[in-house]
Design a protein around this motif. Structure first.
Motif, short mmCIF file in Angstrom:
data_model
loop_
_atom_site.label_atom_id
_atom_site.label_comp_id
_atom_site.label_asym_id
_atom_site.label_seq_id
_atom_site.Cartn_x
_atom_site.Cartn_y
_atom_site.Cartn_z
N MET A 86 0.85 -1.19 0.00
CA MET A 86 0.00 0.00 0.00
C MET A 86 0.89 1.24 0.00
O MET A 86 1.65 1.46 0.95
CB MET A 86 -0.93 -0.02 1.22
N LYS A 87 0.79 2.00 -1.07
CA LYS A 87 1.69 3.11 -1.33
C LYS A 87 1.80 4.08 -0.15
O LYS A 87 0.79 4.62 0.34
CB LYS A 87 1.23 3.86 -2.58
N ASN A 88 3.03 4.29 0.32
CA ASN A 88 3.38 5.24 1.38
C ASN A 88 2.76 4.90 2.74
O ASN A 88 2.85 5.72 3.67
CB ASN A 88 2.98 6.67 1.00
N MET A 89 2.15 3.72 2.88
CA MET A 89 1.55 3.36 4.16
C MET A 89 2.55 2.53 4.98
O MET A 89 2.44 1.32 5.14
CB MET A 89 0.23 2.61 3.95
N THR A 90 3.57 3.23 5.46
CA THR A 90 4.55 2.60 6.35
C THR A 90 3.98 2.53 7.75
O THR A 90 2.99 3.20 8.07
CB THR A 90 5.86 3.41 6.37
N LEU A 91 4.62 1.75 8.60
CA LEU A 91 4.14 1.68 9.99
C LEU A 91 4.23 3.04 10.66
O LEU A 91 3.34 3.42 11.44
CB LEU A 91 4.94 0.64 10.77
N ALA A 131 -6.40 7.93 4.59
CA ALA A 131 -5.06 8.37 4.21
C ALA A 131 -4.59 7.68 2.94
O ALA A 131 -3.99 8.30 2.05
CB ALA A 131 -4.08 8.10 5.35
N TYR A 132 -4.89 6.38 2.83
CA TYR A 132 -4.46 5.62 1.65
C TYR A 132 -5.19 6.11 0.40
O TYR A 132 -4.60 6.18 -0.68
CB TYR A 132 -4.72 4.14 1.88
N ARG A 133 -6.47 6.43 0.53
CA ARG A 133 -7.24 6.93 -0.62
C ARG A 133 -6.58 8.17 -1.20
O ARG A 133 -6.58 8.36 -2.44
CB ARG A 133 -8.68 7.26 -0.19
N MET A 134 -5.98 9.00 -0.38
CA MET A 134 -5.34 10.22 -0.85
C MET A 134 -4.07 9.92 -1.65
O MET A 134 -3.60 10.77 -2.41
CB MET A 134 -5.00 11.13 0.33
N GLU A 135 -3.53 8.71 -1.52
CA GLU A 135 -2.34 8.32 -2.27
C GLU A 135 -2.70 7.76 -3.65
O GLU A 135 -1.81 7.54 -4.48
CB GLU A 135 -1.55 7.26 -1.49
N LEU A 136 -3.98 7.49 -3.88
CA LEU A 136 -4.41 6.82 -5.10
C LEU A 136 -4.84 7.81 -6.17
O LEU A 136 -5.47 8.82 -5.88
CB LEU A 136 -5.59 5.88 -4.79
N ASN A 155 -20.35 -0.99 4.34
CA ASN A 155 -20.57 -0.12 5.50
C ASN A 155 -19.26 0.49 6.00
O ASN A 155 -18.26 0.49 5.30
CB ASN A 155 -21.29 -0.90 6.61
N GLU A 156 -19.26 0.98 7.25
CA GLU A 156 -18.10 1.70 7.76
C GLU A 156 -16.94 0.79 8.13
O GLU A 156 -15.87 1.29 8.51
CB GLU A 156 -18.52 2.56 8.95
N ILE A 157 -17.11 -0.50 8.02
CA ILE A 157 -15.99 -1.43 8.11
C ILE A 157 -15.67 -1.98 6.72
O ILE A 157 -14.52 -2.00 6.29
CB ILE A 157 -16.29 -2.58 9.09
N GLY A 158 -16.70 -2.41 6.00
CA GLY A 158 -16.50 -3.01 4.68
C GLY A 158 -15.89 -2.05 3.68
O GLY A 158 -15.01 -2.44 2.89
N LEU A 159 -16.34 -0.79 3.65
CA LEU A 159 -15.81 0.16 2.67
C LEU A 159 -14.31 0.42 2.87
O LEU A 159 -13.54 0.31 1.92
CB LEU A 159 -16.59 1.46 2.71
N PRO A 160 -13.86 0.77 4.09
CA PRO A 160 -12.42 1.00 4.24
C PRO A 160 -11.58 -0.25 3.96
O PRO A 160 -10.47 -0.15 3.43
CB PRO A 160 -12.27 1.47 5.69
N LEU A 161 -12.09 -1.43 4.30
CA LEU A 161 -11.37 -2.66 3.96
C LEU A 161 -11.25 -2.81 2.45
O LEU A 161 -10.22 -3.26 1.93
CB LEU A 161 -12.07 -3.88 4.56
N THR A 162 -12.29 -2.41 1.72
CA THR A 162 -12.25 -2.47 0.26
C THR A 162 -11.22 -1.49 -0.28
O THR A 162 -10.42 -1.84 -1.17
CB THR A 162 -13.64 -2.14 -0.32
N ILE A 163 -11.19 -0.27 0.22
CA ILE A 163 -10.20 0.71 -0.22
C ILE A 163 -8.79 0.17 0.02
O ILE A 163 -7.89 0.33 -0.82
CB ILE A 163 -10.38 2.05 0.53
N CYS A 164 -8.59 -0.52 1.12
CA CYS A 164 -7.26 -1.07 1.45
C CYS A 164 -6.87 -2.23 0.55
O CYS A 164 -5.72 -2.66 0.57
CB CYS A 164 -7.21 -1.51 2.92
N ARG A 165 -7.80 -2.74 -0.25
CA ARG A 165 -7.49 -3.83 -1.18
C ARG A 165 -7.00 -3.32 -2.54
O ARG A 165 -6.57 -4.10 -3.39
CB ARG A 165 -8.73 -4.71 -1.40
N ALA A 178 -14.06 7.30 0.82
CA ALA A 178 -13.97 6.89 -0.58
C ALA A 178 -13.66 8.04 -1.53
O ALA A 178 -13.01 7.85 -2.55
CB ALA A 178 -15.27 6.22 -1.01
N LYS A 179 -14.15 9.24 -1.22
CA LYS A 179 -14.00 10.39 -2.11
C LYS A 179 -14.22 9.99 -3.57
O LYS A 179 -13.32 10.12 -4.42
CB LYS A 179 -12.63 11.03 -1.91
N PRO A 180 -15.41 9.51 -3.91
CA PRO A 180 -15.64 8.99 -5.25
C PRO A 180 -15.59 10.07 -6.32
O PRO A 180 -16.04 11.19 -6.12
CB PRO A 180 -17.05 8.38 -5.15
#
Length: 459
Positions: A1-6, A101-106, A145-155, A182-184
């Motif tokens: 996941m781009k730029n998502m370091t610990l 945060a990850y969505r902003m990298e995409l 939902n609010e768990i499923g959507l962010p998990l999808t973005i992380c995929r 999501a910022k669609p």
């Protein structure tokens, strides 16, 4: 996941990164993915344990490390962990913060699918169209939902060129939170129907809640609206571009619609000055509408009308969503994942197109608010209009369906039950070759049990 370091994840979650001896360099390593199910952990994934009603995900942190997890989140201090972890106040909140945060990298376009009815089917159809040209990441099942959507973005990975995400809500404010994640770039709105009325009260309330997403779209974003819906035709899109689709002369429309029973529907797709004959291998006029929404997305992303038609011809559904299972010469319409008045009537319309005997096995519809009994009662008219032969209802509210048929002196053979097992004792022995059986109810009715019983009976 781009730029998502610990280190970055600790920053965006306001968490504390705890390193173990020998893992100091891990703080600058990117995670390969993020999951909340230890069974889905892969090498260098981030494990996100969540505390549920029956299971505490923290109990599986060590198992996640054994499967190659780079790190874990945790809501508490860990004793002698096998790998680094980030201590956060709430893992569910942290998941949303990571996905945001990850969505902003995409840089890929994200298509959000919203509406009262047909989100999952429309999402599947959009994906089928876009896959004729792009590598597409889509929501699995109905992880909306609010768990499923962010998990999808992380995929989303580097090879993906488009993401198609389903966004489902039941109350005000939820779409703001989903939209912020999501910022669609493109939003498809299928309809404003009668669901979640317990919380949103009216169709105007539903419209208000769902259109919260517009505030989280880019200024050059596109809203694709069902122009046959009386609420959406006049929806305020806050100045965003909009396209209408529908069966009544909208910008993207279908003419010469010809049902082919349970095998699908033929139609002519019309876009601007182009026209093409298409076959949608899913029954019901509602699937033509879903196809038009998919065509609008394809057009926006540069597909030709020929590519769109090809994608529509390959469209499929998923288990529990108008999924037709044929065993020997009996058809089971597995539509038991969820139900509301609009989707119930659409499924009955599909059943009515079948040859041979038609049997509807119907259960309660949830979250309909103060008019729930009246809304169930109205289903009786749809059964009568579509000449359904046998009706088996289960549940307190579904008794209204049975009552409606009785008061109409309907030709439908109607039976009501309070228990699924008792209903099955009467239903299973009468099934015979040539039957088509619709199984439809809200998820809490657990009608997957009915589908499995029918499959076992016919095996």
């Amino acid at each position: 996941m781009k730029n998502m370091t610990l280190a970055r994840i600790a920053e965006v979650t306001n968490g504390k990164l705890v390193l173990v001896p020998g893992c100091e360099a891990a703080k600058n390593q990117e995670i390969a993915g993020a999951v909340n199910d230890n069974r889905k952990v892969e090498k260098d994934f981030l494990f996100i344990p969540m505390v549920g009603a029956r299971v505490d995900g923290h109990d599986f942190i060590e198992d996640a490390f054994s499967k190659g997890a780079l790190a874990s989140l945790s809501e508490k201090e860990l004793d002698n962990p096998s790998g680094p972890y980030i201590q956060v106040q709430a893992t569910k909140l942290a998941l949303k913060q990571i996905a945001t945060a990850y969505r902003m990298e995409l840089s890929i376009p994200v298509v959000g699918v919203i509406g009262s009815v047909g989100k999952t089917s429309t999402k599947e159809m959009i994906t089928s169209v876009l896959e004729t040209k792009f590598s597409v990441l889509k929501t699995e099942g109905n992880f909306n939902n609010e768990i499923g959507l962010p998990l999808t973005i992380c995929r989303i990975r580097e090879n993906h060129q488009v993401a198609v995400v389903e966004m489902g809500i039941s109350d005000f404010g939820e779409m703001h939170r989903l939209g912020d994640i999501a910022k669609p770039d493109i939003v498809v709105m299928t309809n404003i129907g009668q669901c979640h009325l317990e919380f949103l009260k009216t169709r105007d309330g539903i419209l208000q809640a769902k259109t919260e997403v517009f505030e989280h779209m880019p200024k050059n974003g596109l809203v694709i609206l069902n122009g046959d819906d009386d609420k959406l035709i006049n929806a305020d899109t806050l100045g965003l571009r909009k396209i209408f689709y529908g069966l009544n002369g909208q910008q993207i429309n279908a003419t010469d619609v010809k049902p082919n029973g349970l095998t699908g529907t033929d139609a002519t797709l019309n876009m601007d000055d182009e026209h093409i004959d298409v076959t949608i291998p899913l029954p019901g006029s509602h699937n033509v509408m879903n196809g038009l929404a998919a065509a609008a997305v394809g057009k926006e992303l540069g597909l030709t009308i020929q590519e769109i038609a090809k994608g529509l011809s390959k469209a499929e559904t998923i288990a529990g969503r108008n999924n037709i299972i044929t065993i020997r010469d009996v058809n089971i319409i597995d539509d038991c994942y969820n139900a509301n008045p609009v989707s119930m009537k659409a499924s009955i319309e599909v059943l009515g197109k079948a040859t041979g005997r038609t049997i509807a096995v119907l259960g309660d519809m949830g979250e309909l608010g103060q008019d729930e009994r009246e809304l169930h009662y109205e289903i009786g008219q749809a059964l009568e209009d579509n000449h359904i032969g046998y009706v088996f209802t289960v549940g307190d509210l579904s008794e209204e369906i049975n009552k409606s048929l009785s008061q109409k002196n309907s030709s439908c053979m109607a039976h009501h039950y309070t228990d699924v097992d008792v209903m099955l004792e009467d239903l299973l022995p009468i099934i015979r070759g040539g039957d088509t059986i619709l199984v439809k109810a809200s998820h809490f009715m657990n009608f997957t049990k009915v589908v499995e019983a029918l499959k076992e009976r016919l095996a």
